[in-house]
Design a protein around this motif. Structure first.
Motif, mmCIF file in Angstrom:
data_model
loop_
_atom_site.group_PDB
_atom_site.id
_atom_site.type_symbol
_atom_site.label_atom_id
_atom_site.label_comp_id
_atom_site.label_asym_id
_atom_site.label_seq_id
_atom_site.Cartn_x
_atom_site.Cartn_y
_atom_site.Cartn_z
ATOM 1 N N ASP A 42 -5.867 12.296 -22.335
ATOM 2 C CA ASP A 42 -5.140 11.600 -21.263
ATOM 3 C C ASP A 42 -5.002 10.115 -21.594
ATOM 4 O OD1 ASP A 42 -4.855 13.886 -19.593
ATOM 5 O OD2 ASP A 42 -6.795 13.502 -18.624
ATOM 6 N N VAL A 43 -6.083 9.528 -22.073
ATOM 7 C CA VAL A 43 -6.065 8.092 -22.409
ATOM 8 C C VAL A 43 -5.117 7.833 -23.578
ATOM 9 C CG1 VAL A 43 -7.460 6.161 -23.259
ATOM 10 C CG2 VAL A 43 -8.341 7.639 -21.440
ATOM 11 N N ARG A 44 -5.124 8.705 -24.581
ATOM 12 C CA ARG A 44 -4.195 8.535 -25.710
ATOM 13 C C ARG A 44 -2.744 8.655 -25.219
ATOM 14 N NH1 ARG A 44 -8.386 11.252 -27.979
ATOM 15 N NH2 ARG A 44 -7.425 13.316 -27.807
ATOM 16 N N ARG A 45 -2.488 9.585 -24.316
ATOM 17 C CA ARG A 45 -1.134 9.741 -23.762
ATOM 18 C C ARG A 45 -0.739 8.487 -22.981
ATOM 19 N NH1 ARG A 45 2.362 14.184 -22.621
ATOM 20 N NH2 ARG A 45 3.685 13.803 -20.806
ATOM 21 N N ARG A 63 8.947 10.348 -21.157
ATOM 22 C CA ARG A 63 8.627 11.755 -20.912
ATOM 23 C C ARG A 63 9.048 12.607 -22.114
ATOM 24 N NH1 ARG A 63 7.704 13.534 -15.968
ATOM 25 N NH2 ARG A 63 8.974 11.929 -14.978
ATOM 26 N N ALA A 64 10.257 12.363 -22.598
ATOM 27 C CA ALA A 64 10.771 13.122 -23.743
ATOM 28 C C ALA A 64 9.976 12.807 -25.015
ATOM 29 C CB ALA A 64 12.252 12.814 -23.953
ATOM 30 N N LEU A 65 9.685 11.543 -25.249
ATOM 31 C CA LEU A 65 8.936 11.162 -26.448
ATOM 32 C C LEU A 65 7.518 11.730 -26.426
ATOM 33 C CD1 LEU A 65 10.133 7.461 -26.783
ATOM 34 C CD2 LEU A 65 10.597 9.335 -28.392
ATOM 35 N N LEU A 68 7.747 15.350 -27.249
ATOM 36 C CA LEU A 68 7.991 15.527 -28.679
ATOM 37 C C LEU A 68 6.735 15.227 -29.491
ATOM 38 C CD1 LEU A 68 11.558 13.990 -28.866
ATOM 39 C CD2 LEU A 68 10.951 16.358 -29.431
ATOM 40 N N TYR A 69 5.992 14.212 -29.080
ATOM 41 C CA TYR A 69 4.765 13.867 -29.790
ATOM 42 C C TYR A 69 3.766 15.039 -29.737
ATOM 43 C CZ TYR A 69 0.454 11.485 -31.064
ATOM 44 O OH TYR A 69 -0.717 11.128 -31.672
ATOM 45 N N ALA A 70 3.710 15.700 -28.594
ATOM 46 C CA ALA A 70 2.775 16.824 -28.416
ATOM 47 C C ALA A 70 3.238 18.082 -29.145
ATOM 48 C CB ALA A 70 2.607 17.113 -26.930
ATOM 49 N N ALA A 75 11.511 18.184 -34.243
ATOM 50 C CA ALA A 75 12.408 17.671 -35.279
ATOM 51 C C ALA A 75 12.446 16.156 -35.129
ATOM 52 C CB ALA A 75 13.807 18.261 -35.103
ATOM 53 N N SER A 76 12.209 15.434 -36.203
ATOM 54 C CA SER A 76 12.233 13.974 -36.110
ATOM 55 C C SER A 76 13.613 13.482 -35.691
ATOM 56 C CB SER A 76 11.799 13.327 -37.420
ATOM 57 O OG SER A 76 12.712 13.626 -38.452
ATOM 58 N N ALA A 77 14.643 14.282 -35.920
ATOM 59 C CA ALA A 77 16.000 13.911 -35.492
ATOM 60 C C ALA A 77 16.064 13.730 -33.976
ATOM 61 C CB ALA A 77 17.002 14.970 -35.943
#
Length: 137
Positions: A42-45, A63-65, A68-70, A75-77
């Motif tokens: 949670d702290v990292r998020r 929210r989207a990033l 994607l991180y999780a 896709a990096s695109a």
């Protein structure tokens, strides 16, 4: 950890953390006493979102990033598309600010800045449109 500890560890105010929980950016567990119990994840998020917000990303972009991180199959695109869209919005804001600065510089140059009451800056602010003051109407 408590919300105070999560705030200290993430660098975000407790009020911001509560807001992020309210809008669903994060869902810490609750203890039997009803208090939030933040995990290391949670702290990292929270820190991730804080850094994204410091770069001006919107809540929805964050929210989207974060999603994607999780997602390790992302896709990096998709990430780049969000970043480039944000860069374009920043460019548009910069252009608008430069236009404002230019207009204000022009008005400031036209103002004599003396003891007389006439002032092009005030006349422009009171105008109903280009070249027409509210007093002319």
């Amino acid at each position: 950890m408590s919300i105070g500890e999560a705030a200290a560890a993430s660098g975000l105010p407790a009020k911001t953390i509560r807001y992020y929980e309210e809008i669903g950016l994060l869902a810490p567990k609750r203890g039997a006493n009803g208090y939030r119990a933040f995990s290391g994840a949670d702290v990292r998020r929270l820190a991730f979102i804080g850094r994204a917000r410091s770069l001006g990303f919107s809540i929805e972009d964050c929210r989207a990033l974060a999603s994607l991180y999780a997602d390790r199959r992302r896709a990096s695109a998709d990430v780049k598309r969000i970043a480039e869209s944000h860069i374009a919005r920043i460019g548009a804001r910069i252009a608008a600010l430069e236009m404002m600065r230019s207009s204000l510089q022009d008005l400031s140059r036209r103002c004599h800045g003396d003891d007389r009451p006439d002032c092009p800056i005030l006349e422009e602010l009171a105008s109903d449109g280009p070249g027409e003051s509210a007093r002319d109407a």
